[in-house]
Design a protein around this motif. Sequence first.
Motif: not given
Length: 268
Positions: A184-187, A232-253
Amino acid sequence: YREFYRDIGYDLPMDYIKPYIHEPGVRVFTGYKYWAITGQTDQKVPYRRDLAQAKVAEHAKNFLYNLNRKGDQLGSALQQEPLFTLGFDAELFGHWWFEGIDWLEQVIRLASEDKQEVKLVTPSSFLAKEGSSLQTAQPAFSSWGQGGYSAVWLDGSNAWTYRHVHKAIERMEELAVRFSDQISLKQRFLNQAAREVLLAMASDWPFILFNKSSTEYAEKRLKNHLRNFNVVYGNMCKNAVNTEWLVKAEKRDIIFSDIDYNIFNPNR
């Protein structure tokens, strides 16, 4: 074949192309190229796809013909059938050499015909069958760059990039071990991290920095990919996902759509 260097981004008046280029006032390659390679002259002939495809077929046949000739010569000397390793600079295909992919397809199709002496085989299948009898050798460190060594990619102009890229790779491996086989989101978040690391690793950036052609662009791209990975590294170190950032990043790259971040796991 199509002429790479003649593009409407440079051929046509600025007033005409200005609405269609990235930054107004800055000429760039648009991909619209209407001319064929026509010798050492600025007076090019129009590009014709049919003539280019005829040349593709001719060159594919000639390539296999020369492989056959070389194979016969080596076979007589070695007293066994030779194996050729065919390595291609894939960046040339479809880019500098517009018809390169068509040419490679023709080579593969022709080589698959029964009448051809040349037969295709993957390195892994050949080694599985005959690898135990082969001599092993360590290739010399070399490149296609200036001087045949690493001077282009490791120079005072770009040496600073590697410590940052290597640190990103090290941290990506850490994430792949700590959070293996996520769903899911973490993947998706970790896949994006892997995507950013691969983009930061591109040899184009140090190459451009060395040539001083578009240094600001190369430096910006490299830093952006590293910065994105650190999100991503900073968020995952806190076991979190920045969903808004992720959606934008996937569209960009959107490159490497089927990437699996677990490839960075050294334990796999």
